[in-house]
Write an enzyme that holds these catalytic residues in place. Structure first.
Site, mmCIF file in Angstrom:
data_model
loop_
_atom_site.group_PDB
_atom_site.id
_atom_site.type_symbol
_atom_site.label_atom_id
_atom_site.label_comp_id
_atom_site.label_asym_id
_atom_site.label_seq_id
_atom_site.Cartn_x
_atom_site.Cartn_y
_atom_site.Cartn_z
ATOM 1 C CE1 TYR A 174 -66.769 -64.931 81.092
ATOM 2 C CE2 TYR A 174 -65.387 -63.473 79.783
ATOM 3 C CZ TYR A 174 -66.619 -64.067 80.033
ATOM 4 O OH TYR A 174 -67.700 -63.783 79.230
ATOM 5 C CB CYS A 364 -75.115 -59.380 62.924
ATOM 6 S SG CYS A 364 -74.922 -57.621 62.646
#
Ligand SMILES: Cc1cc2nc3c(=O)[nH]c(=O)nc-3n(C[C@H](O)[C@H](O)[C@H](O)COP(=O)(O)O)c2cc1C
Length: 374
Positions: A174, A364
């Site tokens: 980033y 998940c």
């Protein structure tokens, strides 16, 4: 009977703050927030469950310091004062569980999409990320200055909201990482070229944050210890950078690795060994002569591995990401001798990062409603 994992549950001083144990919840974007980045009940429920589960320190996901740095549509934001109230509510709830809380300050740089930022992507150089494939604009000196100030203002908001720590997101390709790396920074001005010039932006972010929060506020810096791409940063580069971070007042270094092009090193698939950054953490710890604690993340799935890393003195704290997603109660189960009952992350990367890269909310496969604890 003495707990065989006792080393994980010793308290540790990080800067001026004490953390009750050595288990850190690693930052993970949830996409649970409002479209303006506001904290929601859903995010609170999810994080409170992990605090009740015994995490010593929760590092809240990457929070964008400027709308132009937003990576995901429902990521948490810290770019305007109106967001402080929600952040403060979250901090208070986590503190009630005896857990410390950090927020991660973030700007996506070239690893984003203008459809999410609502503006052209900006980066040190006009080179597209090979995964996002969108050409960023080269930042002007004015944009550099404004962005450094945006990190400072984000830090001021974090302090006002009551966070115990700030983590600067200097990893994973980033914006901050982009400036440090010759792989993404091809500038010919004072922000590019030599390693010294490439450290200028990250260090000015550190200084801007420090100026806003004062000298005693604990700051953590997350680093990609190596980028695993041709021409990218190596552990030798990041060892010397880590020393500069400590000299610039960073109180802990959080060791990770990879950029989007080497994404399997950021979020490791099932067939990778556990603790892949342990040796890099250990080298960084030696390079800084253990002057500040080193946190290590990277495919740590069970308490045996976590204990081994601490026993061998390779890091000072263990960060768990997906393990906390699969089982909010990981620490408590380990502490109470119920480690065999932990729901173990399978490393399938489908519910978590698979969904996130479709800009959907975090889930998940083995714990599909991590935000709805029993
Ligand atoms: C869904 C998801 C979101 C993530 N978001 C972030 C983030 O916001 N900031 C960050 O530094 N790392 C982020 N990561 C990386 C994790 O913090 C961690 O370093 C990585 O998952 C490896 O650790 P683990 O094997 O314990 O999951 C994310 C990982 C996942 C799976």
């Amino acid at each position: 009977m003495e707990n065989k994992f006792e080393v994980l549950f010793r308290s540790i001083k990080v800067g001026s703050s004490e953390v009750k144990n050595k288990i850190v919840m690693a930052p993970m974007v949830t996409n649970y927030c409002g479209s303006d980045g506001v904290v929601t009940e859903r995010l609170k429920d999810y994080l409170v469950a992990r605090a009740k589960g015994g995490a010593g320190l929760i590092i809240v996901e990457a929070a964008y310091v400027h709308p132009g740095g937003r990576g995901f549509s429902n990521q948490i934001g810290i770019y305007k004062d109106e967001l402080i109230e929600g952040l403060r509510d979250l901090v208070d709830l986590i503190h009630q569980c005896g857990t410390k809380i950090a927020i991660q300050l973030f700007h996506c740089g070239r690893q984003g999409h203008s459809s999410v930022t609502g503006a052209p992507l900006i980066a040190p150089s006009p080179l597209p990320c090979p995964i996002c494939r969108e050409m960023p604009l080269e930042m002007t000196l004015k944009e550099i200055e404004d962005t450094i100030e945006a990190f400072g203002r984000g830090a001021r908001r974090a302090k006002e909201a009551g966070f115990d720590f700030i983590e600067i997101h200097g990893a994973h390709g980033y914006l901050i990482n982009e400036f440090l790396s010759p792989y993404s920074n091809r500038r010919s001005d004072e922000y590019g070229g030599s390693l010294e010039n490439r450290t200028k932006f990250p260090l000015e972010v550190v200084q801007s944050v420090r100026k806003e929060v004062g000298k005693d506020f604990p700051l953590i810096y997350r680093i990609s210890s190596a980028e695993f791409v041709p021409g990218g940063l190596t552990i030798e580069d990041t060892k010397s950078f880590a020393l500069l971070l400590v000299e610039n007042g960073i109180d802990a270094i959080d060791v990770s690795g990879g950029v989007y092009e080497s994404h399997e090193m950021i979020i490791q698939p099932a067939d990778m060994p556990q603790g892949i950054f342990t040796d890099n953490a250990s080298s960084i710890r030696a390079a800084i002569r253990a002057r500040v604690p080193v946190i290590v993340a990277g495919n740590i799935k069970d308490p045996y591995k976590a204990k081994e890393i601490l026993d061998e003195g390779k890091a000072d704290m263990i960060a768990l990401g997906r393990a906390f997603l699969a089982d909010a109660d990981f620490p408590i189960k380990v502490m109470t001798g119920k480690e065999k009952e932990i729901c173990v992350c399978q490393g399938c990367n489908k519910g978590c990062i698979g969904r996130l890269f479709e800009d959907k909310a975090l889930s998940c496969v083995i714990n599909p409603t991590p935000d709805k604890p029993e």
